[in-house]
Write a protein that holds these residues in place. Structure first.
Motif, PDB file in Angstrom:
ATOM      1  N   TRP A  47       0.843  -1.199   0.000  1.00  0.00           N
ATOM      2  CA  TRP A  47       0.000   0.000   0.000  1.00  0.00           C
ATOM      3  C   TRP A  47       0.877   1.248   0.000  1.00  0.00           C
ATOM      4  CZ3 TRP A  47      -3.091   3.882  -0.198  1.00  0.00           C
ATOM      5  CH2 TRP A  47      -3.106   4.879   0.786  1.00  0.00           C
ATOM      6  N   GLY A  48       1.988   1.206   0.760  1.00  0.00           N
ATOM      7  CA  GLY A  48       2.917   2.326   0.757  1.00  0.00           C
ATOM      8  C   GLY A  48       3.523   2.578  -0.609  1.00  0.00           C
ATOM      9  N   ALA A  49       3.661   1.517  -1.413  1.00  0.00           N
ATOM     10  CA  ALA A  49       4.198   1.667  -2.760  1.00  0.00           C
ATOM     11  C   ALA A  49       3.301   2.563  -3.617  1.00  0.00           C
ATOM     12  CB  ALA A  49       4.346   0.299  -3.423  1.00  0.00           C
ATOM     13  N   ILE A  50       2.020   2.618  -3.282  1.00  0.00           N
ATOM     14  CA  ILE A  50       1.087   3.489  -3.994  1.00  0.00           C
ATOM     15  C   ILE A  50       1.038   4.868  -3.349  1.00  0.00           C
ATOM     16  CG2 ILE A  50      -1.327   3.797  -4.676  1.00  0.00           C
ATOM     17  CD1 ILE A  50      -1.601   0.734  -4.582  1.00  0.00           C
ATOM     18  N   ALA A  51       0.964   4.893  -2.021  1.00  0.00           N
ATOM     19  CA  ALA A  51       0.754   6.152  -1.311  1.00  0.00           C
ATOM     20  C   ALA A  51       1.985   7.055  -1.340  1.00  0.00           C
ATOM     21  CB  ALA A  51       0.347   5.871   0.132  1.00  0.00           C
ATOM     22  N   ASP A  52       3.165   6.496  -1.166  1.00  0.00           N
ATOM     23  CA  ASP A  52       4.367   7.317  -1.021  1.00  0.00           C
ATOM     24  C   ASP A  52       4.638   8.217  -2.224  1.00  0.00           C
ATOM     25  OD1 ASP A  52       4.645   6.230   1.455  1.00  0.00           O
ATOM     26  OD2 ASP A  52       6.464   5.109   1.037  1.00  0.00           O
ATOM     27  N   PRO A  53       4.708   7.671  -3.448  1.00  0.00           N
ATOM     28  CA  PRO A  53       4.958   8.576  -4.576  1.00  0.00           C
ATOM     29  C   PRO A  53       3.834   9.576  -4.810  1.00  0.00           C
ATOM     30  CG  PRO A  53       4.525   6.332  -5.339  1.00  0.00           C
ATOM     31  CD  PRO A  53       4.692   6.264  -3.862  1.00  0.00           C
ATOM     32  N   LEU A  54       2.590   9.187  -4.506  1.00  0.00           N
ATOM     33  CA  LEU A  54       1.487  10.147  -4.635  1.00  0.00           C
ATOM     34  C   LEU A  54       1.687  11.323  -3.697  1.00  0.00           C
ATOM     35  CD1 LEU A  54      -1.667   7.848  -4.917  1.00  0.00           C
ATOM     36  CD2 LEU A  54      -0.740   9.367  -6.678  1.00  0.00           C
ATOM     37  N   GLY A  56       4.528  12.310  -2.496  1.00  0.00           N
ATOM     38  CA  GLY A  56       5.675  13.074  -2.981  1.00  0.00           C
ATOM     39  C   GLY A  56       5.302  14.032  -4.091  1.00  0.00           C
ATOM     40  N   VAL A  57       4.556  13.554  -5.083  1.00  0.00           N
ATOM     41  CA  VAL A  57       4.143  14.406  -6.199  1.00  0.00           C
ATOM     42  C   VAL A  57       3.250  15.540  -5.709  1.00  0.00           C
ATOM     43  CG1 VAL A  57       2.797  14.479  -8.332  1.00  0.00           C
ATOM     44  CG2 VAL A  57       4.363  12.588  -7.929  1.00  0.00           C
ATOM     45  N   ILE A 114       3.993  12.676   7.019  1.00  0.00           N
ATOM     46  CA  ILE A 114       4.962  13.451   7.784  1.00  0.00           C
ATOM     47  C   ILE A 114       6.332  13.383   7.124  1.00  0.00           C
ATOM     48  CG2 ILE A 114       6.214  13.642   9.969  1.00  0.00           C
ATOM     49  CD1 ILE A 114       3.763  12.429  11.358  1.00  0.00           C
ATOM     50  N   GLN A 115       6.785  12.171   6.876  1.00  0.00           N
ATOM     51  CA  GLN A 115       8.186  11.941   6.583  1.00  0.00           C
ATOM     52  C   GLN A 115       8.609  12.420   5.201  1.00  0.00           C
ATOM     53  OE1 GLN A 115       9.445   7.857   7.075  1.00  0.00           O
ATOM     54  NE2 GLN A 115      11.380   8.531   7.949  1.00  0.00           N
ATOM     55  N   ILE A 116       7.806  12.203   4.180  1.00  0.00           N
ATOM     56  CA  ILE A 116       8.226  12.555   2.826  1.00  0.00           C
ATOM     57  C   ILE A 116       8.365  14.067   2.654  1.00  0.00           C
ATOM     58  CG2 ILE A 116       7.543  12.469   0.398  1.00  0.00           C
ATOM     59  CD1 ILE A 116       6.328   9.678   1.089  1.00  0.00           C
ATOM     60  N   LEU A 351       9.234  13.952  -4.458  1.00  0.00           N
ATOM     61  CA  LEU A 351       9.002  12.701  -5.170  1.00  0.00           C
ATOM     62  C   LEU A 351      10.200  11.768  -5.001  1.00  0.00           C
ATOM     63  CD1 LEU A 351       7.350  10.933  -7.103  1.00  0.00           C
ATOM     64  CD2 LEU A 351       8.490  12.118  -9.001  1.00  0.00           C
ATOM     65  N   PHE A 352      11.419  12.318  -5.104  1.00  0.00           N
ATOM     66  CA  PHE A 352      12.616  11.489  -4.959  1.00  0.00           C
ATOM     67  C   PHE A 352      12.736  10.954  -3.532  1.00  0.00           C
ATOM     68  CE2 PHE A 352      15.658  12.309  -8.693  1.00  0.00           C
ATOM     69  CZ  PHE A 352      14.598  12.283  -9.594  1.00  0.00           C
ATOM     70  N   PHE A 353      12.411  11.779  -2.549  1.00  0.00           N
ATOM     71  CA  PHE A 353      12.460  11.290  -1.172  1.00  0.00           C
ATOM     72  C   PHE A 353      11.336  10.294  -0.899  1.00  0.00           C
ATOM     73  CE2 PHE A 353      15.440  14.733  -0.114  1.00  0.00           C
ATOM     74  CZ  PHE A 353      16.296  14.029   0.720  1.00  0.00           C
ATOM     75  N   SER A 354      10.220  10.434  -1.610  1.00  0.00           N
ATOM     76  CA  SER A 354       9.174   9.434  -1.450  1.00  0.00           C
ATOM     77  C   SER A 354       9.662   8.087  -1.960  1.00  0.00           C
ATOM     78  CB  SER A 354       7.902   9.847  -2.202  1.00  0.00           C
ATOM     79  OG  SER A 354       8.016   9.644  -3.601  1.00  0.00           O
ATOM     80  N   ALA A 355      10.476   8.115  -3.002  1.00  0.00           N
ATOM     81  CA  ALA A 355      11.046   6.874  -3.511  1.00  0.00           C
ATOM     82  C   ALA A 355      12.000   6.272  -2.498  1.00  0.00           C
ATOM     83  CB  ALA A 355      11.772   7.135  -4.828  1.00  0.00           C
ATOM     84  N   PHE A 356      12.771   7.127  -1.825  1.00  0.00           N
ATOM     85  CA  PHE A 356      13.671   6.654  -0.774  1.00  0.00           C
ATOM     86  C   PHE A 356      12.870   6.039   0.360  1.00  0.00           C
ATOM     87  CE2 PHE A 356      17.831   6.677   1.093  1.00  0.00           C
ATOM     88  CZ  PHE A 356      17.620   6.734   2.460  1.00  0.00           C
ATOM     89  N   SER A 357      11.782   6.707   0.751  1.00  0.00           N
ATOM     90  CA  SER A 357      10.906   6.151   1.772  1.00  0.00           C
ATOM     91  C   SER A 357      10.290   4.845   1.294  1.00  0.00           C
ATOM     92  CB  SER A 357       9.804   7.159   2.114  1.00  0.00           C
ATOM     93  OG  SER A 357       8.860   6.619   2.992  1.00  0.00           O
ATOM     94  N   LEU A 358       9.943   4.788   0.016  1.00  0.00           N
ATOM     95  CA  LEU A 358       9.347   3.592  -0.559  1.00  0.00           C
ATOM     96  C   LEU A 358      10.315   2.413  -0.509  1.00  0.00           C
ATOM     97  CD1 LEU A 358       7.086   2.191  -2.138  1.00  0.00           C
ATOM     98  CD2 LEU A 358       8.033   3.200  -4.221  1.00  0.00           C
ATOM     99  N   SER A 359      11.580   2.658  -0.842  1.00  0.00           N
ATOM    100  CA  SER A 359      12.560   1.566  -0.812  1.00  0.00           C
ATOM    101  C   SER A 359      12.755   1.056   0.607  1.00  0.00           C
ATOM    102  CB  SER A 359      13.889   2.028  -1.411  1.00  0.00           C
ATOM    103  OG  SER A 359      14.528   2.979  -0.588  1.00  0.00           O
ATOM    104  N   SER A 360      12.737   1.974   1.586  1.00  0.00           N
ATOM    105  CA  SER A 360      12.885   1.558   2.977  1.00  0.00           C
ATOM    106  C   SER A 360      11.696   0.719   3.426  1.00  0.00           C
ATOM    107  CB  SER A 360      13.032   2.786   3.877  1.00  0.00           C
ATOM    108  OG  SER A 360      14.200   3.517   3.555  1.00  0.00           O
ATOM    109  N   LYS A 361      10.490   1.190   3.111  1.00  0.00           N
ATOM    110  CA  LYS A 361       9.297   0.456   3.531  1.00  0.00           C
ATOM    111  C   LYS A 361       9.193  -0.883   2.817  1.00  0.00           C
ATOM    112  CE  LYS A 361       6.615   4.544   4.791  1.00  0.00           C
ATOM    113  NZ  LYS A 361       5.430   5.371   4.508  1.00  0.00           N
ATOM    114  N   ALA A 362       9.557  -0.887   1.535  1.00  0.00           N
ATOM    115  CA  ALA A 362       9.530  -2.149   0.802  1.00  0.00           C
ATOM    116  C   ALA A 362      10.539  -3.129   1.380  1.00  0.00           C
ATOM    117  CB  ALA A 362       9.815  -1.899  -0.678  1.00  0.00           C
TER     118      ALA A 362
END
Length: 442
Positions: A47-54, A56-57, A114-116, A351-362
């Protein structure tokens, strides 16, 4: 800087209990199976894989009189706080797979909100190569201090009543919610937000195409994959350490104490690795930290049940190596975002930091989703009074070799990273020249 970095405290204070204590407590005290818990963690990370980049954008595109980042942080804090109440103060009569899944869904959404934006804001406070490492170091030290704080109370409880899981959850939850109330105002008032860079191309790309940029930037891909691997290693260790110390080592009274001991040294690890990064560069410091952790995890194969000395020494070493890769990789994301803005004209920092958050959560999801079922496949049962020797050795091999392999892969992925200090300084110079040319005269 300290006030701004303090917002790392509640997020970090929640993340480690979720990875370390919550699976064990919800399995042992509320009767949820390891397979169900692993599936819930995996689903919530997807679910975070969908929410995080959204997020970020949308944060990059937000325009309000309060700034681009502040409204997201405030909204996220409300959701995060309510979800923390549900997770850390559960009623036994309400706990079910659906309850756990809904609460995890909400806490990850609030955490991302919060984090992104917060990480994107931190990457824009300064454009200087080493100053960004300094900013991330403040955040890393704050996060390590939070982990230390949130582990003190469970350690005390372990000495008094090591089987009172609900009391441990409540103690950790009090730290999370209390620190959230204190730190959000401190962070929001610490710095003003820099105005958004003037875009070279004023046409806004469609949302879907914007998100695909995450996977098309070669520098970002390397950072993300390296972070994904290091997070798998850290989360595998975190998710199994309670089982390892309790069942394999036969030392349940040390289950929280060892982790606490690790984070005592983890508080000073950030400044140490920052100094290393200043001297040899970010990507070389990341490689050095990852290889150090490979050696530490392989040495776990030498520990003997019931004997604490070697495990204690390795815990100290783990604390001193803690966060080395995370610190450097997080600092590198803002540099990569600068290179992307120079090439495309678009500021996509969040958006780039959301990807970083996404990699961590994944990475966390994959670690828990694989490690827990894997030790179960070896025959390990967390509710059993005793486990077979084969099951315990399976637990040892997963606990030691899983992180060692992941950290080695992380080091290999970031080896030879081309964006070093001199190149980044040139990128910043060209960005400043272009921004000055695009800024209308007063």
């Amino acid at each position: 800087m300290a006030g701004f970095a303090s917002l790392s405290v509640p997020v970090a204070a929640a993340q480690m209990p979720l990875a370390v204590h919550l699976p064990a407590i919800y399995a042992q005290h509320f009767g949820l199976s390891l397979g169900v818990i692993g599936a819930i963690f995996l689903a919530e990370r997807l679910w975070g894989a969908i929410a995080d980049p959204l997020i970020g954008v949308l944060s990059d595109r937000t325009s309000s009189r309060f700034g681009r980042r502040r409204p997201w942080i405030v909204g996220g804090a409300i959701i995060f706080g309510l979800a923390s109440l549900a997770l850390f103060f559960p009623s036994a009569s309400l706990v079910s797979p659906l309850y756990l899944g809904a609460a995890m869904f909400a806490i990850y959404l609030g955490s991302a909100m919060i984090q992104i934006p917060y990480l994107a804001w931190s990457g824009q406070i300064s454009g200087e190569y080493h100053e960004r490492t300094r900013i991330v170091t403040f955040q890393t030290v704050a996060a390590a201090a939070a982990l230390l704080l949130v582990l003190i109370l469970p350690t005390i409880i372990d000495q008094l009543n090591p089987r009172d899981g609900q009391l441990k959850l409540a103690a950790m939850g009090a730290v999370v919610i209390g620190s959230l109330i204190i730190t959000v105002p401190l962070a929001l008032r610490a710095f003003t937000e820099a105005p958004a860079a003037t875009p070279v191309n004023h046409e806004r790309a469609p949302l879907g195409r914007t998100i695909t940029i995450l996977f098309s930037d070669p520098l970002l891909r390397r950072v993300l994959l390296s972070d994904f691997a290091v997070t798998i290693g850290q989360s595998t260790r975190a998710g199994l350490i309670v089982f390892f110390v309790t069942a394999y080592m036969g030392l349940p009274q040390w289950a929280s104490g060892l982790y606490l001991f690790q984070f005592v040294f983890g508080v000073v690890a950030g400044p140490i690795w920052a100094q290393i990064g200043y001297r040899i560069g970010k990507h070389r410091a990341a490689i050095a930290g990852e290889l150090t952790q490979v050696a530490i995890n392989l040495a776990l194969l030498l520990v003997v049940p019931g004997q604490i000395a070697l495990l204690l020494a390795l815990t100290v070493a783990q604390g001193l190596a803690q966060g080395s890769g995370n610190l450097m990789l997080r600092s590198m994301v803002a540099d990569v975002a600068d290179a992307h803005r120079l090439r495309t004209g678009a500021d996509r920092t969040a958006l780039f930091f959301s990807a970083f958050s996404l990699s961590s959560k994944a990475g966390m999801a994959v670690a828990v989703g694989i490690a827990l079922p894997l030790v179960g496949w070896f025959g390990f049962n967390p509710q059993a009074v005793t486990n077979t020797p084969e099951a315990l050795h399976g637990l040892l091999w997963v606990f030691a070799l899983g992180p060692a392999i992941a950290h080695l892969i992380s080091a290999a992925l970031i080896h030879g990273f081309p964006l070093h200090e001199a190149q980044h300084s040139e990128i910043r110079r060209r960005l400043e020249e272009r921004d000055a040319a695009l800024t209308p005269a007063e």
